[in-house]
Design a protein around this motif. Structure first.
Motif, PDB file in Angstrom:
ATOM      1  N   ALA A  60      81.350  26.587-100.821  1.00 10.54           N
ATOM      2  CA  ALA A  60      80.094  25.873-100.615  1.00 10.54           C
ATOM      3  C   ALA A  60      79.672  25.864 -99.153  1.00 10.54           C
ATOM      4  CB  ALA A  60      80.231  24.440-101.127  1.00 10.54           C
ATOM      5  N   SER A  61      80.643  26.000 -98.250  1.00  9.73           N
ATOM      6  CA  SER A  61      80.313  26.006 -96.820  1.00  9.73           C
ATOM      7  C   SER A  61      79.587  27.278 -96.398  1.00  9.73           C
ATOM      8  CB  SER A  61      81.593  25.847 -95.986  1.00  9.73           C
ATOM      9  OG  SER A  61      82.385  27.036 -96.068  1.00  9.73           O
ATOM     10  N   GLY A  62      79.720  28.323 -97.211  1.00 12.67           N
ATOM     11  CA  GLY A  62      79.069  29.592 -96.894  1.00 12.67           C
ATOM     12  C   GLY A  62      79.827  30.433 -95.894  1.00 12.67           C
ATOM     13  N   ALA A  63      80.956  29.951 -95.417  1.00 12.50           N
ATOM     14  CA  ALA A  63      81.741  30.694 -94.431  1.00 12.50           C
ATOM     15  C   ALA A  63      82.487  31.843 -95.099  1.00 12.50           C
ATOM     16  CB  ALA A  63      82.731  29.761 -93.738  1.00 12.50           C
ATOM     17  N   ALA A  64      82.593  32.944 -94.391  1.00  9.99           N
ATOM     18  CA  ALA A  64      83.327  34.098 -94.908  1.00  9.99           C
ATOM     19  C   ALA A  64      84.814  33.777 -94.946  1.00  9.99           C
ATOM     20  CB  ALA A  64      83.080  35.323 -94.037  1.00  9.99           C
ATOM     21  N   PRO A  65      85.532  34.240 -95.961  1.00 10.87           N
ATOM     22  CA  PRO A  65      86.978  33.972 -96.037  1.00 10.87           C
ATOM     23  C   PRO A  65      87.708  34.517 -94.820  1.00 10.87           C
ATOM     24  CG  PRO A  65      86.158  34.875 -98.113  1.00 10.87           C
ATOM     25  CD  PRO A  65      85.058  35.024 -97.108  1.00 10.87           C
ATOM     26  N   THR A  66      88.559  33.703 -94.250  1.00 12.17           N
ATOM     27  CA  THR A  66      89.347  34.136 -93.092  1.00 12.17           C
ATOM     28  C   THR A  66      90.782  34.465 -93.476  1.00 12.17           C
ATOM     29  OG1 THR A  66      89.841  31.814 -92.603  1.00 12.17           O
ATOM     30  CG2 THR A  66      87.950  32.798 -91.476  1.00 12.17           C
ATOM     31  N   ASP A  67      91.221  33.931 -94.589  1.00 11.01           N
ATOM     32  CA  ASP A  67      92.584  34.179 -95.059  1.00 11.01           C
ATOM     33  C   ASP A  67      92.546  35.256 -96.143  1.00 11.01           C
ATOM     34  OD1 ASP A  67      95.142  34.148 -96.069  1.00 11.01           O
ATOM     35  OD2 ASP A  67      95.332  31.969 -96.042  1.00 11.01           O
TER      36      ASP A  67
END
Length: 512
Positions: free
Chosen positions: A210-217
């Motif tokens: 929901a945050s719209g951030a791209a996965p970092t892990d």
């Protein structure tokens, strides 16, 4: 659910741990310090062994030695952290092929790995041991029951609470595999709170999506898939406790609606979308507690529209075998959403999926719309589960009324379903269909097509002589069937003769 029920291994289960992605290979690896007391000859030997290149008896001897070394280390600490991790890494490599690796799959081997996995204070050591366990439980079904008998499921459930995607992935995979053995799933839910852990992990994934951030892990997507598979299996094999997982529905809906899983992908139901859909199948979509998540007041059609968009894109992306394995679950979830939907959403689903006036300009099922696709696949002999699910959905959207069902899809598509359900096929159906403007147009009740759109057969009219020959063939056929006791109906040609409706042709007509 009784703990003694042994469950089958899932079809197409694949081995995931085929690369040494984590864990140091020796004291000179980037994650391990160089120790001055490591003699070069020992270091070189350890590095050579860690490559896992031995085969046959030499491999068996190496595996035996590794299990023995790790087992003794549990009783009295005898390995340095990097040596312990290197031994587990080597064991993982050897464990990919069970040939000449038998000590891994014994009770001693599983217990040794489990104790390192769940008792070690080092997260690196723990995860290296978990990877070995995952491979073992995947490759040898009997090891799943060994793991259960050793009572490590409680510790696994405790570790599942960790806010770490590697732990989530590895522990969920182990617990998922144990669901195919004699695991006491009710105990996992009631005593070890596995439902709360699964829901919490799903909420973490949903919050990130929901945050719209791209996965970092890089483990994010894989951990989500394993959690969803675990959720599906537990709710499938322990249906009495599915209510414990109802709160998993809101994060799943969030992931489907806001996740970065576009309908434009070549295969729109690729993981994790198919896993999100499957996870909803066994859950209570009618629970009042999650009604606002499925039909939010601000946008009640959001979720149903998302599912229909997935269906439309999937109808063009999969062959028959893929449809059966992937789209059947999607139809089932749409059916559940339709069943409990408020009036506005229910009407929108029916408008999107039932034949329209445009569909009736030709025989139903021959068009390119999603309604035509549904009708065609409701009789697809190559997809028995899908056709059943589609027919159930169409029947539900007809208010479960046989007459309305026939009106919506025509006798041709409705009769087989009604017969198989033991429902009476209506003797008649409406012979008119109201279009969007409310104007009624006559339709063919069998094909569902507008009568004014039907085309007459493009064949020449039969001559009188051809009609007579057809009548003779029909007469002979009926007489044979009656003689053999196959039918008891009166011969229609004989009836026509007796009623005076049979006309003999003159010789001149026969010559024509």
């Amino acid at each position: 659910m009784p703990a003694q029920i042994c469950r089958q291994r899932p079809h197409g289960l694949k081995r995931l741990f085929t690369s040494s992605s984590l864990g140091s290979l020796g004291p000179n690896s980037p994650s391990s310090p160089i120790h001055f007391f490591d003699r070069p000859s020992e270091y070189q030997k350890e590095m050579a062994q860690s490559m896992g290149t031995l085969t046959g008896p030499a491999k068996l001897a190496a595996v035996t030695e590794l299990i023995d070394k790790l087992n003794k280390d549990l009783e009295t600490v005898s390995l340095l952290p990097h040596q312990r991790d290197a031994a587990l890494e080597e064991l993982k490599i050897y464990g990919r092929d069970p040939r000449n690796a038998e000590p891994i799959f014994t009770k001693t081997g599983i217990e040794t790995l489990a104790r390192h996995a769940f008792n070690s204070p080092s997260s690196t050591t723990s995860r290296n041991a978990l990877r070995c366990l995952c491979n073992a439980l995947l490759l040898k079904a009997e090891t799943r029951q060994i793991f259960i008998d050793l009572k490590f499921e409680a510790k696994a459930c405790l570790k599942l609470k960790n806010d770490n995607r590697d732990d989530e992935f590895l522990v969920s995979r182990i617990l998922f595999l144990t669901t195919y053995a004699k695991a006491n799933l009710q105990d996992l839910i009631d005593q070890h709170h596995i439902a709360e852990s699964i829901i919490k992990n799903l909420e973490r994934h949903a919050k990130h999506a929901a945050s719209g951030a791209a996965p970092t892990d890089p483990m994010e997507a894989m951990a989500l898939i394993e959690t969803l598979k675990l959720l599906f299996n537990i709710t499938h094999y322990c249906r009495d406790k599915t209510s414990s997982f109802t709160q998993a529905i809101p994060p799943i809906v969030t992931l489907l609606c806001t996740g970065t899983y576009s309908n434009t992908r070549p295969k729109p139901l690729d993981a994790p979308v198919v896993n999100l859909i499957n996870a909803l199948l066994n859950l209570d979509l009618g629970s009042p507690d999650i009604h606002s998540s499925l039909y939010p007041a601000a946008e009640p059609r959001q979720f149903s529209d998302r599912l229909i968009d997935l269906l439309k894109s999937s109808s063009k992306a999969y062959n028959d075998e893929e449809l059966e394995n992937n789209v059947t679950a999607l139809i089932g979830v749409i059916r559940g959403i339709h069943e409990y939907a408020p009036g506005e959403v229910k009407t929108a689903i029916r408008v999107a999926l039932l034949p329209t006036a445009d569909d009736r300009k030709e025989v139903l099922g021959r068009g390119t719309t999603i309604a035509s696709w549904l009708l065609r696949n409701s009789t697809n002999p190559l997809t028995p589960q899908l056709r059943e699910a589609i027919s159930e959905l169409l029947f539900d959207m007809s208010d479960k009324d046989a007459t309305t069902f026939v009106d919506n899809v025509g006798f041709g598509f409705a009769s087989g379903f009604l017969y198989n359900r033991g429902l009476p096929v209506p003797n008649s159906a409406q012979e008119a269909f109201a279009d969007a403007e409310g104007e009624a147009q006559p339709v063919n009740p069998v094909t569902g097509q507008f009568l004014n759109s039907e085309q007459a057969p493009n064949v020449p009219e039969m001559t009188d002589a051809e009609k007579e020959r057809e009548a003779e063939r029909l007469y002979v056929l009926f007489e044979r069937l009656r003689a053999n006791g196959i039918i008891s109906a009166e011969n229609p040609v004989r009836v026509a003769q007796q009623s005076g409706r049979f006309e003999e042709l003159s010789d001149d007509d026969e010559l024509d």
